[in-house]
Design a protein around this motif. Sequence first.
Motif, short mmCIF file in Angstrom:
data_model
loop_
_atom_site.label_atom_id
_atom_site.label_comp_id
_atom_site.label_asym_id
_atom_site.label_seq_id
_atom_site.Cartn_x
_atom_site.Cartn_y
_atom_site.Cartn_z
N GLU A 32 0.86 -1.17 0.00
CA GLU A 32 0.00 0.00 0.00
C GLU A 32 0.90 1.22 0.00
O GLU A 32 1.77 1.35 0.85
CB GLU A 32 -0.89 -0.02 1.24
CG GLU A 32 -2.12 0.84 1.09
CD GLU A 32 -3.10 0.62 2.24
OE1 GLU A 32 -3.99 -0.22 2.11
OE2 GLU A 32 -2.93 1.28 3.27
N LYS A 33 0.68 2.08 -0.95
CA LYS A 33 1.56 3.24 -1.08
C LYS A 33 0.75 4.51 -1.35
O LYS A 33 -0.02 4.57 -2.30
CB LYS A 33 2.56 2.98 -2.22
CG LYS A 33 3.35 4.20 -2.66
CD LYS A 33 4.27 4.71 -1.57
CE LYS A 33 5.05 5.93 -2.06
NZ LYS A 33 5.70 6.65 -0.94
N GLU A 34 0.94 5.46 -0.49
CA GLU A 34 0.32 6.76 -0.70
C GLU A 34 1.36 7.65 -1.34
O GLU A 34 2.34 8.02 -0.69
CB GLU A 34 -0.11 7.30 0.67
CG GLU A 34 -1.17 8.36 0.59
CD GLU A 34 -1.53 8.88 1.98
OE1 GLU A 34 -1.78 8.06 2.89
OE2 GLU A 34 -1.52 10.10 2.15
N TRP A 35 1.15 7.97 -2.61
CA TRP A 35 2.14 8.76 -3.31
C TRP A 35 2.01 10.23 -2.92
O TRP A 35 0.91 10.75 -2.77
CB TRP A 35 1.95 8.61 -4.82
CG TRP A 35 2.33 7.25 -5.31
CD1 TRP A 35 1.48 6.21 -5.53
CD2 TRP A 35 3.64 6.77 -5.59
NE1 TRP A 35 2.19 5.11 -5.93
CE2 TRP A 35 3.52 5.42 -5.99
CE3 TRP A 35 4.92 7.35 -5.56
CZ2 TRP A 35 4.62 4.65 -6.34
CZ3 TRP A 35 6.01 6.57 -5.93
CH2 TRP A 35 5.85 5.24 -6.31
N GLY A 36 3.13 10.84 -2.76
CA GLY A 36 3.13 12.21 -2.26
C GLY A 36 3.58 13.24 -3.28
O GLY A 36 3.69 12.96 -4.48
N LYS A 41 2.27 11.12 -8.89
CA LYS A 41 0.94 10.60 -8.55
C LYS A 41 0.45 11.21 -7.25
O LYS A 41 -0.21 10.55 -6.46
CB LYS A 41 1.01 9.07 -8.37
CG LYS A 41 1.69 8.33 -9.49
CD LYS A 41 1.99 6.93 -9.03
CE LYS A 41 2.86 6.14 -9.98
NZ LYS A 41 4.08 6.82 -10.43
N ASP A 42 0.79 12.44 -7.03
CA ASP A 42 0.50 13.10 -5.76
C ASP A 42 -0.94 12.85 -5.31
O ASP A 42 -1.89 13.14 -6.05
CB ASP A 42 0.77 14.59 -5.91
CG ASP A 42 0.66 15.31 -4.57
OD1 ASP A 42 0.72 14.65 -3.53
OD2 ASP A 42 0.51 16.55 -4.58
N GLU A 44 -2.41 10.00 -4.67
CA GLU A 44 -3.02 8.72 -5.03
C GLU A 44 -2.57 7.62 -4.09
O GLU A 44 -1.40 7.52 -3.76
CB GLU A 44 -2.62 8.31 -6.46
CG GLU A 44 -3.23 9.17 -7.53
CD GLU A 44 -2.81 8.73 -8.94
OE1 GLU A 44 -2.41 7.55 -9.11
OE2 GLU A 44 -2.87 9.56 -9.85
N LEU A 45 -3.54 6.81 -3.67
CA LEU A 45 -3.22 5.65 -2.86
C LEU A 45 -3.26 4.42 -3.75
O LEU A 45 -4.27 4.13 -4.37
CB LEU A 45 -4.23 5.51 -1.72
CG LEU A 45 -4.05 4.31 -0.80
CD1 LEU A 45 -2.83 4.48 0.08
CD2 LEU A 45 -5.29 4.12 0.08
N HIS A 46 -2.14 3.73 -3.83
CA HIS A 46 -2.07 2.53 -4.65
C HIS A 46 -1.97 1.31 -3.74
O HIS A 46 -1.27 1.33 -2.74
CB HIS A 46 -0.82 2.56 -5.55
CG HIS A 46 -0.92 3.56 -6.67
ND1 HIS A 46 -0.11 3.52 -7.76
CD2 HIS A 46 -1.76 4.62 -6.84
CE1 HIS A 46 -0.44 4.52 -8.59
NE2 HIS A 46 -1.42 5.20 -8.04
N ARG A 47 -2.67 0.26 -4.13
CA ARG A 47 -2.67 -0.94 -3.32
C ARG A 47 -2.69 -2.15 -4.24
O ARG A 47 -3.45 -2.19 -5.20
CB ARG A 47 -3.94 -0.95 -2.45
CG ARG A 47 -3.94 -1.98 -1.36
CD ARG A 47 -5.12 -1.71 -0.44
NE ARG A 47 -4.98 -2.41 0.81
CZ ARG A 47 -5.44 -3.63 1.03
NH1 ARG A 47 -6.05 -4.30 0.08
NH2 ARG A 47 -5.28 -4.21 2.21
#
Length: 75
Positions: A32-36, A41-42, A44-47
């Motif tokens: 799970e990655k919250e891009w900053g 991808k500021d 965006e939460l990727h999972r």
Amino acid sequence: MNKNTKKQLHCNGCGRTLSMEGANREDVLIVEKEWGYFSRKDGELHRFCLCEDCYDRIKKNFAIPVKKSRVLEYL
Ligand SMILES: [Zn+2]
């Protein structure tokens, strides 16, 4: 309340349904990655999930091998 609380996880690599309960239970990689701000991808939460086979396949392509260490057993 939803009676069907069983969560269905799918491997993003191969699309297989992962068994998360019972005797066939398997361990999977969940990322799970919250891009900053410093990404493209500021906000965006990727999972995604990967089964062990897909994980092994992907990590074979790494330039630097995965760092491994022993975890204490928690039984
Ligand atoms: Zn897979």
